[in-house]
Design a protein around this motif. Structure first.
Motif, PDB file in Angstrom:
ATOM      1  N   TYR A 498     -16.059 -20.456   6.891  1.00  0.00           N
ATOM      2  CA  TYR A 498     -16.602 -19.347   6.109  1.00  0.00           C
ATOM      3  C   TYR A 498     -15.918 -19.308   4.749  1.00  0.00           C
ATOM      4  O   TYR A 498     -14.764 -19.702   4.591  1.00  0.00           O
ATOM      5  CB  TYR A 498     -16.466 -18.008   6.843  1.00  0.00           C
ATOM      6  N   TYR A 499     -16.681 -18.850   3.766  1.00  0.00           N
ATOM      7  CA  TYR A 499     -16.215 -18.718   2.389  1.00  0.00           C
ATOM      8  C   TYR A 499     -16.611 -17.321   1.943  1.00  0.00           C
ATOM      9  O   TYR A 499     -17.792 -16.947   2.033  1.00  0.00           O
ATOM     10  CB  TYR A 499     -16.875 -19.758   1.484  1.00  0.00           C
ATOM     11  N   SER A 500     -15.667 -16.534   1.451  1.00  0.00           N
ATOM     12  CA  SER A 500     -16.012 -15.149   1.124  1.00  0.00           C
ATOM     13  C   SER A 500     -15.322 -14.667  -0.138  1.00  0.00           C
ATOM     14  O   SER A 500     -14.215 -15.110  -0.476  1.00  0.00           O
ATOM     15  CB  SER A 500     -15.671 -14.216   2.286  1.00  0.00           C
ATOM     16  N   TYR A 501     -16.027 -13.783  -0.821  1.00  0.00           N
ATOM     17  CA  TYR A 501     -15.443 -12.989  -1.904  1.00  0.00           C
ATOM     18  C   TYR A 501     -15.646 -11.526  -1.548  1.00  0.00           C
ATOM     19  O   TYR A 501     -16.755 -11.105  -1.189  1.00  0.00           O
ATOM     20  CB  TYR A 501     -16.119 -13.289  -3.243  1.00  0.00           C
ATOM     21  N   SER A 502     -14.579 -10.741  -1.629  1.00  0.00           N
ATOM     22  CA  SER A 502     -14.656  -9.309  -1.326  1.00  0.00           C
ATOM     23  C   SER A 502     -14.068  -8.522  -2.480  1.00  0.00           C
ATOM     24  O   SER A 502     -13.070  -8.922  -3.095  1.00  0.00           O
ATOM     25  CB  SER A 502     -13.886  -8.971  -0.045  1.00  0.00           C
ATOM     26  N   ARG A 503     -14.685  -7.402  -2.744  1.00  0.00           N
ATOM     27  CA  ARG A 503     -14.185  -6.458  -3.747  1.00  0.00           C
ATOM     28  C   ARG A 503     -13.732  -5.216  -3.003  1.00  0.00           C
ATOM     29  O   ARG A 503     -14.539  -4.513  -2.389  1.00  0.00           O
ATOM     30  CB  ARG A 503     -15.296  -6.111  -4.729  1.00  0.00           C
ATOM     31  N   GLY A 504     -12.438  -4.975  -2.993  1.00  0.00           N
ATOM     32  CA  GLY A 504     -11.890  -3.811  -2.310  1.00  0.00           C
ATOM     33  C   GLY A 504     -11.570  -2.695  -3.288  1.00  0.00           C
ATOM     34  O   GLY A 504     -11.315  -2.927  -4.478  1.00  0.00           O
ATOM     35  N   TYR A 505     -11.569  -1.489  -2.765  1.00  0.00           N
ATOM     36  CA  TYR A 505     -11.316  -0.308  -3.605  1.00  0.00           C
ATOM     37  C   TYR A 505     -10.614   0.751  -2.768  1.00  0.00           C
ATOM     38  O   TYR A 505     -10.953   0.982  -1.608  1.00  0.00           O
ATOM     39  CB  TYR A 505     -12.648   0.234  -4.132  1.00  0.00           C
ATOM     40  N   LYS A 506      -9.589   1.353  -3.347  1.00  0.00           N
ATOM     41  CA  LYS A 506      -8.913   2.489  -2.730  1.00  0.00           C
ATOM     42  C   LYS A 506      -8.852   3.601  -3.770  1.00  0.00           C
ATOM     43  O   LYS A 506      -8.434   3.388  -4.911  1.00  0.00           O
ATOM     44  CB  LYS A 506      -7.513   2.127  -2.255  1.00  0.00           C
ATOM     45  N   SER A 507      -9.261   4.792  -3.380  1.00  0.00           N
ATOM     46  CA  SER A 507      -9.430   5.892  -4.321  1.00  0.00           C
ATOM     47  C   SER A 507      -8.097   6.393  -4.860  1.00  0.00           C
ATOM     48  O   SER A 507      -7.029   6.145  -4.289  1.00  0.00           O
ATOM     49  CB  SER A 507     -10.161   7.046  -3.634  1.00  0.00           C
ATOM     50  N   GLY A 508      -8.167   7.114  -5.952  1.00  0.00           N
ATOM     51  CA  GLY A 508      -7.001   7.795  -6.486  1.00  0.00           C
ATOM     52  C   GLY A 508      -6.737   9.083  -5.732  1.00  0.00           C
ATOM     53  O   GLY A 508      -7.455   9.452  -4.795  1.00  0.00           O
ATOM     54  N   GLY A 509      -5.691   9.801  -6.139  1.00  0.00           N
ATOM     55  CA  GLY A 509      -5.354  11.040  -5.454  1.00  0.00           C
ATOM     56  C   GLY A 509      -4.108  11.675  -6.016  1.00  0.00           C
ATOM     57  O   GLY A 509      -3.695  11.406  -7.154  1.00  0.00           O
ATOM     58  N   TYR A 510      -3.505  12.525  -5.193  1.00  0.00           N
ATOM     59  CA  TYR A 510      -2.291  13.241  -5.579  1.00  0.00           C
ATOM     60  C   TYR A 510      -1.237  13.009  -4.515  1.00  0.00           C
ATOM     61  O   TYR A 510      -1.492  13.179  -3.316  1.00  0.00           O
ATOM     62  CB  TYR A 510      -2.555  14.738  -5.725  1.00  0.00           C
ATOM     63  N   ASN A 511      -0.046  12.613  -4.953  1.00  0.00           N
ATOM     64  CA  ASN A 511       1.059  12.324  -4.049  1.00  0.00           C
ATOM     65  C   ASN A 511       1.936  13.566  -3.900  1.00  0.00           C
ATOM     66  O   ASN A 511       2.771  13.852  -4.760  1.00  0.00           O
ATOM     67  CB  ASN A 511       1.878  11.144  -4.591  1.00  0.00           C
ATOM     68  N   GLY A 512       1.701  14.334  -2.845  1.00  0.00           N
ATOM     69  CA  GLY A 512       2.454  15.566  -2.641  1.00  0.00           C
ATOM     70  C   GLY A 512       3.821  15.302  -2.044  1.00  0.00           C
ATOM     71  O   GLY A 512       4.079  15.618  -0.889  1.00  0.00           O
ATOM     72  N   VAL A 536     -11.143 -18.434   2.427  1.00  0.00           N
ATOM     73  CA  VAL A 536     -11.856 -19.480   3.145  1.00  0.00           C
ATOM     74  C   VAL A 536     -11.208 -19.620   4.510  1.00  0.00           C
ATOM     75  O   VAL A 536      -9.985 -19.468   4.651  1.00  0.00           O
ATOM     76  CB  VAL A 536     -11.838 -20.819   2.380  1.00  0.00           C
ATOM     77  N   GLY A 537     -12.018 -19.839   5.532  1.00  0.00           N
ATOM     78  CA  GLY A 537     -11.466 -19.923   6.879  1.00  0.00           C
ATOM     79  C   GLY A 537     -12.241 -20.900   7.741  1.00  0.00           C
ATOM     80  O   GLY A 537     -13.345 -21.333   7.403  1.00  0.00           O
ATOM     81  N   ALA A 538     -11.635 -21.249   8.874  1.00  0.00           N
ATOM     82  CA  ALA A 538     -12.251 -22.169   9.833  1.00  0.00           C
ATOM     83  C   ALA A 538     -11.988 -21.664  11.235  1.00  0.00           C
ATOM     84  O   ALA A 538     -10.892 -21.174  11.532  1.00  0.00           O
ATOM     85  CB  ALA A 538     -11.694 -23.578   9.655  1.00  0.00           C
ATOM     86  N   ARG A 539     -13.007 -21.784  12.088  1.00  0.00           N
ATOM     87  CA  ARG A 539     -12.862 -21.456  13.511  1.00  0.00           C
ATOM     88  C   ARG A 539     -13.240 -22.713  14.294  1.00  0.00           C
ATOM     89  O   ARG A 539     -14.370 -23.198  14.198  1.00  0.00           O
ATOM     90  CB  ARG A 539     -13.756 -20.297  13.899  1.00  0.00           C
TER      91      ARG A 539
END
Length: 740
Positions: A498-512, A536-539
């Motif tokens: 398998y061959y992959s491209y991923s776009r990840g996202y983590k939201s902003g916030g407030y660090n209390g 890229v991976g192989a099984r």
């Protein structure tokens, strides 16, 4: 590692897979083992999935005495987890160098936990006991589409054992050193032709292995009671699953070891990092615990305690509308109350406090899928509403209050923060079979998230109580696209790439967190982080060699990575979550399952992170550039050997396993005093089953009594010391199980 080196690793993986696929083997087509996973929210052959996933059977979790979610790390490559502030507090999960080393209950981890389809939400819901589990899947890498909210590092999918149509169950008891007692069981009851219920209970009571020598101290321990009730109804085209759970935890936190770094307080001569932790090294006040035993300490913890009460419920509906369309709806509510007091300074009263929080969580997910002749299409909506109230305190230099010349330096801050988070996202993903050899996966998700906060603090100083020292309100609002594009290449019935491209996202916030000024409190907002990930991976299934082999190579490029930054100057502790620049992570992974004959099995997981570096970050006295990410070991290797044999009319089962972590740092500064040297933990189990109903077993953890740390925190500016939470000593136990 450059991109060229990454592409070279990919070529090697592809070459190995191609060679295995096309070398003629007479028996290759005789037997094909099908491993089914739920990594893409539906049951699939693992060779059709473009995700690095480790599948763990619930029986193995029970056999290895894996108590909770933080102990899953040894089962997959490049995975770490730790209770960084002690049992029952915010855990830290780390996958491929991506994690969140933070003690605040406002933290949202980049690793999500999904229990029976329900997202974990905030940090308070990450740590949960594992009992009566069917399976766990550990997904490594950003899950930008189907599990898109805050999964830049990965996701852990936990599946409970479902109710069955026949009456049955089990009961088990385990006793071990450190006053460890565990009682658990489950009862399965058919209620009607299409409906069954399952009740599972778990009771764990134990002390920590640290022995507190202080006359005003306690060793600490925990009593945890958990209950889960499931009702499942299945008809021809409709199924409904109802879940109710409850957890009640009571106890006292593990005492810390305050390790001074000074050979002489007057001259300021320092001990070397290797010397820290013995009686020859003292703190600013000339103190060192009167012991050289690693699991002995002196800490004033008589008044410290931990309480957690939580419960939750969910309803999952699946409707097969017709031959191709399917509708799934999951509604969930969770509630938690938690109090945890801590000591950071040993026998003194210089840095102490509490973490108090109340969390309410609601989520709703609707998804629609279509099974075509050449494609599978999923689309959905996800909504989350979570409210967190914090009632914490930080007590600084209380012992100075009785010394007139120093009393003005003592202060106690009381925090009354509230964070309201709302998240709405829409997603769609399609798997399309281009031909018998190629599968295309394309997915997209848009998330709109906002966190409204109010940060309120009171201050108690000598002779004065100041209410509302600061009262700050604000809102962090952001929206972002994430997603995935991947190809699966099936070279043969046994081999796929398998061959992959991923776009990840983590939201902003407030660090209390624990601010000590209005400026710090106002500076606690953080922006979103984004991750571009190539993999890229192989099984490979090798029937002639009785081996399954999974390989993966990945290259990550971070933008504005959210990093827990510890300010190490000044007497007052200050740590905050900030966007610390653009980082890079490269690595490879290997998972091998070898079964040379039916009675023997060997599993090996290897993770290699040659590069896991922070980008450049500068703010005031803080400067970080090209340092190793916290909790990022270069090598992670684990293994488990299992052998079964017939004996005296029954069955004997023997297991021996290990988990090796190479050295890593506990903060972003690569401070040698905050380094964990490489170490291995070994575990074993010897069980005998006289028949299908009865089993007796002996088990052990940390067999060689290895000394290691769960946390080393920088208290050098305030105390000339390192605050340590030390790992658990060797533990041997016995277990008895009955199935009916």
């Amino acid at each position: 590692m450059s991109l060229v080196k990454f592409l070279y690793d990919c070529a090697v993986i592809g070459g190995v897979a191609f060679w295995v696929a096309y070398v003629p083997r007479a028996a290759a087509e005789q037997y094909i083992e099908v491993i089914l996973v739920q990594a893409q929210k539906r049951q699939q052959d693992i060779r059709d999935v473009s995700v690095a996933v480790t599948l763990v059977d619930g029986e193995q979790i029970a056999r290895q005495q894996i108590k909770d979610t933080t102990q899953l790390a040894a089962l997959a490559p490049n995975v770490k987890a730790s209770k960084v502030a002690g049992e029952g507090t915010t855990p830290s999960f780390n996958i491929r160098g991506i994690g969140m080393l933070d003690y605040n209950t406002s933290t949202v981890s980049p690793i999500a936990i999904y229990a029976d389809g329900v997202a974990s939400g905030g940090a308070n819901f990450l740590d949960s006991n594992l009992f009566d589990i069917q399976r766990v899947e550990i997904l490594r890498g950003p899950q930008g589409t189907l599990f898109g909210r805050n999964t830049t590092g990965g996701a852990v999918l936990i599946s409970s054992r479902m109710p069955e149509s026949e009456f049955g169950g089990y009961a088990g008891i385990s006793l071990a050193e450190h006053d460890y007692q565990r009682v658990q069981g489950a009862l399965n009851v058919p209620l009607a032709e299409h409906t069954a219920a399952r009740l599972a209970v778990n009771h764990v009571d134990y002390d920590f292995s640290m022995h507190n020598l202080d006359v005003n101290g306690q060793d600490g321990g925990m009593r945890q009671n958990s209950l889960r009730f499931l009702v499942n109804s299945e008809w021809d085209t409709l199924s409904v699953l109802f879940k109710l759970y409850s957890e009640d935890w009571r106890g006292a936190p593990k005492p810390v070891y305050s390790a001074g770094i000074l050979k002489d307080p007057l001259s300021g001569e320092l001990c070397s990092p290797a010397e820290v932790g013995n009686r020859g090294c003292v703190d600013s006040f000339g103190f060192a615990p009167d012991t050289d035993d690693f699991w002995h300490t002196e800490a004033d913890t008589a008044d410290k305690r931990h309480d957690t009460d939580s419960w939750g419920s969910s309803v999952q509906l699946q409707w097969q509308i017709d031959r191709v369309w399917r509708l799934t709806a999951i509604t969930a509510y969770k509630d938690l109350e938690r109090f945890h007091s801590f000591d950071s300074d040993g026998p003194g009263n210089f840095i102490e406090g509490s973490l108090g929080s109340s969390s309410e969580f609601f989520s709703q997910e609707l998804s629609l899928s279509r099974q075509g002749e050449q494609s599978f299409w999923q689309m959905g909506l996800f909504y989350l509403d979570e409210r967190l109230k914090q009632n914490s305190d930080l007590d600084l230099f209380r012992d100075f209050r009785v010394i007139p010349s120093l009393a003005a330096n003592a202060a106690q801050f009381f925090y009354h923060n509230q964070l309201d988070t709302r998240s709405l996202s829409a997603y769609s993903q399609v798997d399309y079979h281009l031909n018998p050899q190629w599968i295309l996966t394309a997915g997209l998700r848009f998330t709109d998230e906002s966190t409204a906060y109010r940060a309120l603090s009171d201050l108690d100083v000598e002779g004065t109580y100041i209410p509302s020292l600061w009262d700050i309100r604000g809102e962090v609002d952001d929206g972002e696209w994430s997603g995935k594009l991947a190809l699966v290449q099936k070279l043969s019935a046994q081999t796929s790439l398998y061959y992959s491209y991923s776009r990840g996202y983590k939201s902003g916030g407030y660090n209390g967190g624990y601010s000590t000024s209005a400026e710090q409190a106002a500076d606690s907002e953080y922006a979103p982080e984004r991750l571009n990930a190539w993999e890229v991976g192989a099984r490979l299934q090798l029937p002639d060699w009785n081996t399954n082999l999974d390989l993966a190579a990945f290259w990550y490029r971070y933008q504005d990575q959210q990093v827990f930054v510890n300010q190490t100057t000044g007497l007052s502790p200050y740590h905050v979550l900030k966007n610390a620049g653009d980082s890079q992570i490269h690595g490879v992974e290997l998972s091998l399952a070898y079964t040379p004959f039916s009675q023997f099995m060997l599993d090996v997981n290897l993770g290699y992170l040659p590069k896991a570096k922070l980008g450049e970050y500068r703010q005031g006295d803080i400067y970080v550039a090209d340092t190793q990410l916290p909790f990022a070991s270069k090598w992670n290797i684990s293994g488990l050997a299992q052998y079964e044999m017939n004996l005296a009319g029954g069955r004997m089962l023997m297991q021996l396993g290990f988990d090796y972590q190479s050295s890593f740092y506990f903060d972003q500064n690569e401070n040698p005093y905050l380094q964990q040297p490489g170490y291995s933990l070994w575990h074993a189990r010897l069980a005998y089953q006289s028949n299908e109903s009865w089993e007796v077993a002996l088990w052990g953890k940390n067999l060689f009594n290895r000394e290691y740390y769960e946390l080393r925190f920088d208290s050098i500016a305030a105390l000339s010391a390192v605050t340590e939470l030390r790992g658990e000593a060797r533990q041997l136990g016995v277990e008895l199980n009955y199935h009916f």
